[in-house]
Design an enzyme around this catalytic site. Structure first.
Site, PDB file in Angstrom:
ATOM      1  N   ASP A  49       0.830  -1.203   0.000  1.00 16.60           N
ATOM      2  CA  ASP A  49       0.000   0.000   0.000  1.00 16.60           C
ATOM      3  C   ASP A  49       0.865   1.253   0.000  1.00 16.60           C
ATOM      4  O   ASP A  49       1.748   1.425   0.845  1.00 16.60           O
ATOM      5  CB  ASP A  49      -0.921  -0.007   1.221  1.00 16.60           C
ATOM      6  CG  ASP A  49      -1.906   1.147   1.187  1.00 16.60           C
ATOM      7  OD1 ASP A  49      -1.591   2.205   1.763  1.00 16.60           O
ATOM      8  OD2 ASP A  49      -2.980   1.000   0.589  1.00 16.60           O
ATOM      9  N   ARG A  50       0.579   2.133  -0.944  1.00 16.50           N
ATOM     10  CA  ARG A  50       1.408   3.324  -1.131  1.00 16.50           C
ATOM     11  C   ARG A  50       1.195   4.361  -0.035  1.00 16.50           C
ATOM     12  O   ARG A  50       2.145   4.995   0.436  1.00 16.50           O
ATOM     13  CB  ARG A  50       1.115   3.964  -2.500  1.00 16.50           C
ATOM     14  CG  ARG A  50       1.725   3.225  -3.685  1.00 16.50           C
ATOM     15  CD  ARG A  50       1.193   1.837  -3.928  1.00 16.50           C
ATOM     16  NE  ARG A  50      -0.264   1.856  -4.183  1.00 16.50           N
ATOM     17  CZ  ARG A  50      -1.048   0.777  -4.066  1.00 16.50           C
ATOM     18  NH1 ARG A  50      -0.560  -0.392  -3.681  1.00 16.50           N
ATOM     19  NH2 ARG A  50      -2.349   0.871  -4.307  1.00 16.50           N
ATOM     20  N   THR A  51      -0.061   4.546   0.385  1.00 15.28           N
ATOM     21  CA  THR A  51      -0.344   5.509   1.453  1.00 15.28           C
ATOM     22  C   THR A  51       0.336   5.095   2.750  1.00 15.28           C
ATOM     23  O   THR A  51       0.929   5.918   3.451  1.00 15.28           O
ATOM     24  CB  THR A  51      -1.867   5.666   1.661  1.00 15.28           C
ATOM     25  OG1 THR A  51      -2.413   6.327   0.502  1.00 15.28           O
ATOM     26  CG2 THR A  51      -2.181   6.495   2.891  1.00 15.28           C
ATOM     27  N   CYS A  84      -2.581   4.499 -10.570  1.00 15.95           N
ATOM     28  CA  CYS A  84      -2.567   4.765  -9.129  1.00 15.95           C
ATOM     29  C   CYS A  84      -1.901   6.122  -8.936  1.00 15.95           C
ATOM     30  O   CYS A  84      -0.728   6.289  -9.275  1.00 15.95           O
ATOM     31  CB  CYS A  84      -1.790   3.694  -8.364  1.00 15.95           C
ATOM     32  SG  CYS A  84      -1.626   4.062  -6.599  1.00 15.95           S
ATOM     33  N   ASN A  85      -2.665   7.065  -8.426  1.00 17.98           N
ATOM     34  CA  ASN A  85      -2.123   8.407  -8.229  1.00 17.98           C
ATOM     35  C   ASN A  85      -1.054   8.431  -7.151  1.00 17.98           C
ATOM     36  O   ASN A  85      -0.004   9.054  -7.316  1.00 17.98           O
ATOM     37  CB  ASN A  85      -3.256   9.366  -7.854  1.00 17.98           C
ATOM     38  CG  ASN A  85      -4.219   9.608  -8.995  1.00 17.98           C
ATOM     39  OD1 ASN A  85      -4.093  10.571  -9.741  1.00 17.98           O
ATOM     40  ND2 ASN A  85      -5.199   8.732  -9.139  1.00 17.98           N
ATOM     41  N   THR A  86      -1.311   7.743  -6.041  1.00 18.75           N
ATOM     42  CA  THR A  86      -0.363   7.762  -4.924  1.00 18.75           C
ATOM     43  C   THR A  86       0.977   7.167  -5.329  1.00 18.75           C
ATOM     44  O   THR A  86       2.035   7.612  -4.874  1.00 18.75           O
ATOM     45  CB  THR A  86      -0.932   7.019  -3.707  1.00 18.75           C
ATOM     46  OG1 THR A  86      -2.290   7.401  -3.497  1.00 18.75           O
ATOM     47  CG2 THR A  86      -0.134   7.323  -2.452  1.00 18.75           C
ATOM     48  N   ALA A  87       0.945   6.166  -6.216  1.00 17.03           N
ATOM     49  CA  ALA A  87       2.190   5.539  -6.675  1.00 17.03           C
ATOM     50  C   ALA A  87       3.091   6.523  -7.402  1.00 17.03           C
ATOM     51  O   ALA A  87       4.301   6.299  -7.505  1.00 17.03           O
ATOM     52  CB  ALA A  87       1.874   4.352  -7.587  1.00 17.03           C
ATOM     53  N   LYS A 166     -11.911  -0.611  -3.069  1.00 17.63           N
ATOM     54  CA  LYS A 166     -10.814  -1.560  -2.856  1.00 17.63           C
ATOM     55  C   LYS A 166     -11.266  -2.827  -2.133  1.00 17.63           C
ATOM     56  O   LYS A 166     -10.617  -3.875  -2.253  1.00 17.63           O
ATOM     57  CB  LYS A 166      -9.672  -0.900  -2.074  1.00 17.63           C
ATOM     58  CG  LYS A 166      -8.788   0.013  -2.911  1.00 17.63           C
ATOM     59  CD  LYS A 166      -7.606   0.513  -2.118  1.00 17.63           C
ATOM     60  CE  LYS A 166      -6.690   1.422  -2.937  1.00 17.63           C
ATOM     61  NZ  LYS A 166      -5.994   0.717  -4.024  1.00 17.63           N
TER      62      LYS A 166
END
Length: 236
Positions: A49-51, A84-87, A166
């Site tokens: 998980d990126r967050t 994926c924006n966070t990525a 998700k």
């Protein structure tokens, strides 16, 4: 112009990956199968998980991101996109891992905001994307001011992303209730909203998210079609 093969570095999450692929297909000017773009997808659900990685010392996603990028390059992709924006906080690591370009969802979303004649945007995203300033840096360079939800509304956005899409897109009434509150906030804010998490465009159809939107996933699909050397349908 030479036609290019798209590599989708996906799995973040699977539904968002499928949404991007579908949008690429629908946006491509084509009369038959052979007119469509060659797309290679690595839906790598092992990417941490990126967050969590950005905000709370979670597992580093870079090794798996880079592994996917290299697999796609070796499979014949001419350029990469990540739904994926966070990525995109880690996008420079991915770019350094391969010799092919990475087309940015953040850049494509900014271009869509400007195309709509706006210079301010409400960013609906994960906590990681927001707090890491993933959108702020790119949008500021393009002259776009970014604003964010208040803390209570942001919690609802995160619930829609993580407990809703998700989690397999449950139809529980709570998701619709949260969405109704988010819709009210968007309307009150009175500016264009960027769906800056790839789960959020799915919430439009699943849970009734409404507003004056820029769909970042859709903007990336359009940018990818053009970068691949194909025409975007004019009747969309």
């Amino acid at each position: 112009m030479t036609k290019k093969t798209i590599g989708i570095l996906g799995g973040m999450g699977p539904l968002a990956t499928a949404d991007l692929f579908q949008k690429i297909i629908r946006m491509t000017e084509a009369a038959k199968d052979q007119d469509h773009i060659h797309v290679i997808i690595d839906s790598n659900t092992n990417i941490p998980d990126r967050t969590a990685a950005i905000l709370s010392g979670g597992a580093d996603p870079v090794p798996e991101l880079n592994a996917s990028a290299k697999r796609l390059e070796q499979a014949g992709a001419d350029f990469l996109i990540m739904p994926c924006n966070t990525a995109h906080y880690f996008v420079d690591h991915v770019r350094n891992a391969v010799k092919i370009p990475v087309v940015s969802i953040i850049e494509s979303a900014a271009d869509q905001v400007l195309a709509k004649g706006k210079t301010e945007a409400l960013i609906l995203a994960t906590d990681g994307t927001g707090k890491a300033g993933v959108y702020d840096r790119v949008f500021e360079k393009k002259g776009i001011r970014t604003i964010y939800p208040d803390p209570e509304t942001q919690k609802k956005v995160m619930s829609i992303i993580y407990e809703g899409v998700k989690a397999g897109a449950p139809k529980a009434g709570r998701m619709q209730e949260l969405t109704s509150d988010i819709n009210g906030f968007i309307k009150k804010t009175g500016t264009i909203a960027v769906l800056a998490c790839t789960e959020l465009p799915l919430a439009v159809t699943l849970y009734g998210l409404t507003g004056d939107f820029v769909d970042a996933t859709g903007s990336l699909a359009e940018a990818a079609v053009r970068f691949a050397g194909y025409e975007v349908r004019k009747d969309l």
